[in-house]
Design a protein around this motif. Sequence first.
Motif, PDB file in Angstrom:
ATOM      1  N   LYS A 115      61.090  64.739  33.666  1.00 12.69           N
ATOM      2  CA  LYS A 115      60.058  65.760  33.837  1.00 12.69           C
ATOM      3  C   LYS A 115      59.926  66.661  32.608  1.00 12.69           C
ATOM      4  O   LYS A 115      58.819  66.952  32.157  1.00 12.69           O
ATOM      5  N   GLU A 139      58.189  61.413  34.981  1.00  9.27           N
ATOM      6  CA  GLU A 139      57.663  61.955  36.247  1.00  9.27           C
ATOM      7  C   GLU A 139      56.587  62.982  35.930  1.00  9.27           C
ATOM      8  O   GLU A 139      56.920  64.047  35.415  1.00  9.27           O
ATOM      9  N   PRO A 140      55.305  62.645  36.156  1.00  7.09           N
ATOM     10  CA  PRO A 140      54.813  61.420  36.777  1.00  7.09           C
ATOM     11  C   PRO A 140      54.845  60.248  35.798  1.00  7.09           C
ATOM     12  O   PRO A 140      54.881  60.454  34.577  1.00  7.09           O
ATOM     13  N   SER A 184      65.573  58.596  39.695  1.00  4.29           N
ATOM     14  CA  SER A 184      64.751  57.498  40.206  1.00  4.29           C
ATOM     15  C   SER A 184      65.428  56.136  40.086  1.00  4.29           C
ATOM     16  O   SER A 184      65.358  55.324  41.021  1.00  4.29           O
TER      17      SER A 184
END
Length: 340
Positions: A115, A139-140, A184
């Motif tokens: 991020k 992210e994204p 993730s």
Amino acid sequence: MSRTSRLSTSLLRAAAVTGVAALTLTACGSGSGSDSASSGSGSGSVKVGLITKTDTNPFFVKMKEGAEQAAKENGAQLVTAAGKFDGDNAGQVTAMENMVASGVKGILITPSDSKAIVPAIAKARAKGVLVIALDTPTEPESAVDALFATDNLKAGQLIGEYAKAAMTGKTAKIATLDLAPGVSVGVQRHDGFLKGFGATDKDVVCAQDTGGDQAKGQTAMENCLQKEPDINVVYTINEPAALGAYTALKAKGREKDVLIVSVDGGCTGTRAVKDGKIAATSQQYPLKMAAEGVKAVVTYAKDGKKASGYTDTGVTLITDKAQTGVDSKDTAFGLENCWG
């Protein structure tokens, strides 16, 4: 042999025999002091940046080899940088800024912080630089132009399917040695394993975080054995955690009756599969991620066509104890294509 295996084998052999000249970029300090460039056709060639999380992890060393070889093959100039440690976002931001200032056409990055790196990526893209994430999504995910990475859900699913087949006729008591909350890659591998095994988190008798570290993997396994001595299936986020689990199991005399499965495909981990310490591992290909990334930047420089979306760089189940109905390759293949 699959396209993936042919490519990775070829590049591994080429990287082993080809030396790469390096030069220092004085303005590109990213912490580790590893900034360098491998020259393709010299002045006027396409300049490609590679920023890894660290320059010591064998996974990223192999990634750099792939980028260097691809740069030579495509007449490009490679500039590299790395953080001081895994999580060094500030170092990666500085490296990106310096690479943009030096005139790179594209940047390949393994984000330390998925991020926090996004604003720096946005600034680079605004200046016309193609940015591709390798291995780890941002992210994204849409923060970059493209993502070249292992399908981590599939990697987990492969070892889940293998473990399920290997445990046929037995009642499984599952322990999961995970990465860390919210990361993730770890979440996808964990979920993939459960999907492949046909289980849910309710079926896991012990779950511990390891950070992917061998010593922490050993401690986590010790804690799980204390809680549930009858554990007979162990999923691990990576091979260092698997080897830590093996050490803990061996200390209890359980190393031969507990099934350990993992993900990575490093050379140490693959040898552990060959030695019977790990039953199976899902092998991924960092060299290919980088090579495909360099070629994408060169293509962008030549015709303006940007890479986009997600490119699966492949994963292969490695084991010497194949299970019926589960596709796999043996450790001879694994060692030919391993990294580290």
